[in-house]
Design a protein around this motif. Structure first.
Motif, PDB file in Angstrom:
ATOM      1  N   TRP A 251       0.836  -1.218   0.000  1.00  0.00           N
ATOM      2  CA  TRP A 251       0.000   0.000   0.000  1.00  0.00           C
ATOM      3  C   TRP A 251       0.865   1.260   0.000  1.00  0.00           C
ATOM      4  N   ALA A 252       2.025   1.191   0.669  1.00  0.00           N
ATOM      5  CA  ALA A 252       2.885   2.389   0.786  1.00  0.00           C
ATOM      6  C   ALA A 252       3.453   2.821  -0.564  1.00  0.00           C
ATOM      7  N   GLU A 253       3.683   1.860  -1.469  1.00  0.00           N
ATOM      8  CA  GLU A 253       4.217   2.135  -2.822  1.00  0.00           C
ATOM      9  C   GLU A 253       5.380   3.133  -2.786  1.00  0.00           C
ATOM     10  N   PRO A 254       6.487   2.772  -2.098  1.00  0.00           N
ATOM     11  CA  PRO A 254       7.606   3.716  -1.998  1.00  0.00           C
ATOM     12  C   PRO A 254       8.259   3.988  -3.356  1.00  0.00           C
ATOM     13  N   LYS A 255       8.700   5.214  -3.538  1.00  0.00           N
ATOM     14  CA  LYS A 255       9.436   5.599  -4.753  1.00  0.00           C
ATOM     15  C   LYS A 255      10.914   5.688  -4.391  1.00  0.00           C
ATOM     16  N   GLU A 256      11.769   5.436  -5.362  1.00  0.00           N
ATOM     17  CA  GLU A 256      13.212   5.513  -5.099  1.00  0.00           C
ATOM     18  C   GLU A 256      13.556   6.860  -4.465  1.00  0.00           C
ATOM     19  N   GLY A 257      14.378   6.805  -3.413  1.00  0.00           N
ATOM     20  CA  GLY A 257      14.808   8.027  -2.745  1.00  0.00           C
ATOM     21  C   GLY A 257      13.906   8.470  -1.606  1.00  0.00           C
ATOM     22  N   ASP A 258      12.792   7.778  -1.368  1.00  0.00           N
ATOM     23  CA  ASP A 258      11.861   8.185  -0.301  1.00  0.00           C
ATOM     24  C   ASP A 258      12.485   8.060   1.089  1.00  0.00           C
ATOM     25  N   TYR A 259      12.060   8.967   1.973  1.00  0.00           N
ATOM     26  CA  TYR A 259      12.455   8.929   3.389  1.00  0.00           C
ATOM     27  C   TYR A 259      11.281   8.316   4.157  1.00  0.00           C
TER      28      TYR A 259
END
Length: 433
Positions: A251-259
């Motif tokens: 669900w979070a679907e992190p993108k590259e570089g996310d904190y």
């Protein structure tokens, strides 16, 4: 040569640790199995089955004992009560153990523990139950709450609460699912091992695996002796995690570089999953309250060889101004009543109360009031629990949106055992305007 041990005495001591002394079942059982790792697989499996089964079926077992014993369960001495409970579980649910052996061993154990004068009582109750197993009386089906409570060993207050929300049929499905034996679910470490290499490693150790139909990195494992003894475990190739818990990172679907900040991260499953999904970029701060919990996270990070994640000791109820508006994604998987994982932690059935669940719902609000400040404008907050309780889940989500209108609810889902795959689990996703 190993000293001869009495397996039923180990079972008794483990159950007393849990029911009398308040130890958590998963911790007590893990410590016992680690201590007696030299026993044969069959003996360790017997210990696990009887301890877990006795706890899972405790309400039904007590109901049975009370039909045949003049001294009711709650008036019995803890040692005698525990011997009777584990023996009734074996009589009713373990056909391969002869009834005579169950009764004889229980009587011997009562004597060994200093209750020579109660050997006759133990013998009488168990022999009587054993003769009448096919004629047990259960609550009348017209009394739905009492009937479901005894049939599925669920406290009356839980059944009443769930029936009012989900109806009898769904509660029955949940009750059955909690009592079913389930394989362990693991998540392959996609950062270090390919599907082919992982499966080959499992096959070398004779492990039987089944791939999850939707999540390409999720597997069910059976036919292993000792999980930590598998080479794939030692190499950090997988992490033990339930399917429903894996959904948080999906669900979070992190993108590259996310904190990413995970405010109650131990033992680290969700935080590590997010770090893997970031493919070596970004940063995950996995926080928890105590040095012990932080050490658990560190141990899991080390085994996976990740360098974009760090474990930090931080109390989620205390405001941390340095973190204001830093997080692209904030994970708030908060302390809860655990009513979704009764299949794994059956002792929660007797330990959790209405008042404790209410206290946990208040604690969740207290933490959310603090940690929502850490989300960047445009960032996400994922709130999750491993419980089935509106006060801790849907009600807290409604309260959060009402009190912090800068957050918009994107979606929410209550997963239910028997209806959904995996544990009972709740997730709500919010976006900060």
């Amino acid at each position: 040569m190993a000293t001869q041990v009495n397996v039923r005495e180990i079972i008794l001591e483990t159950l007393l640790l849990i029911t009398r002394d308040g130890e958590y079942s998963h911790i007590a059982l893990k410590n016992v199995l680690d201590k007696y790792q030299y026993l044969e697989k069959r003996e360790r499996a017997f210990i696990t089955r009887v301890v877990e089964g006795t706890l899972e079926r405790q309400i039904e077992i007590d109901y049975i004992i009370n039909q045949f014993s003049k001294v009711k369960v709650n008036k019995q001495k803890p040692v005698i009560r525990t011997i009777l409970r584990s023996s009734v579980y074996q009589l009713k649910y373990m056909d391969h153990v002869p009834d005579s052996a169950v009764c004889n061993e229980a009587v011997k154990l009562a004597g060994k523990k200093g209750f020579v004068n109660l050997k006759g009582f133990v013998n009488g109750v168990l022999r009587n139950i054993s003769r009448n197993l096919d004629m047990l009386s259960y609550p009348d089906p017209s009394n739905e709450i009492a009937c479901l409570s005894v049939r599925y060993s669920l406290p009356m207050w839980m059944v009443e609460k769930w029936i009012s929300v989900y109806g009898k049929e769904t509660v029955e499905k949940m009750g059955k699912a909690f009592l079913e034996e389930r394989p362990v679910t693991v998540r392959r470490n996609t950062a270090v091992v390919s599907k082919e290499e992982f499966e080959k490693e499992l096959e070398k150790d004779g492990v039987v695996y089944r791939r999850h139909p939707v999540l390409p990195y999720a597997y069910e494992l059976t036919n292993y002796d000792y999980l930590a003894g598998l080479l794939a475990f030692q190499k950090g190739y997988f992490y033990i995690q339930d399917i429903s818990s894996m959904q948080v990172a999906e669900w979070a679907e992190p993108k590259e570089g996310d904190y990413v900040i995970d405010v109650c991260a131990a033992p680290g499953g969700k935080a590590i999953h997010l770090a893997e999904k970031l493919s070596g970029t970004g940063y995950v701060e996995a926080r928890d309250l105590t040095e012990y919990k932080v050490a658990l996270i560190e141990e899991n990070i080390e085994r996976r060889g990740l360098d974009n994640i760090e474990a930090v000791c931080q109390d989620a109820t205390i405001n941390d101004e340095a973190s204001y508006e830093k997080a692209d994604i904030l994970i708030a998987d908060l302390p809860c009543s655990g009513l979704g994982i009764l299949g794994k932690k059956p002792d929660l059935k007797s330990k959790m109360t209405v008042e404790m669940a209410k206290g946990l719902a208040d604690l969740q609000r207290q933490i959310l009031t603090v940690v929502h400040n850490y989300v960047k404008p445009g960032g996400k907050l994922l709130y999750s629990t491993c419980t089935i309780n509106r006060e801790e889940n849907e009600d807290n989500t409604a309260w959060f949106v009402e009190n912090f209108p800068e957050f918009e609810k994107i979606r929410e889902k209550q997963m239910l055992p028997g209806s959904d795959m995996g544990d009972g689990f709740y997730i709500a996703e919010f976006r900060k305007q």
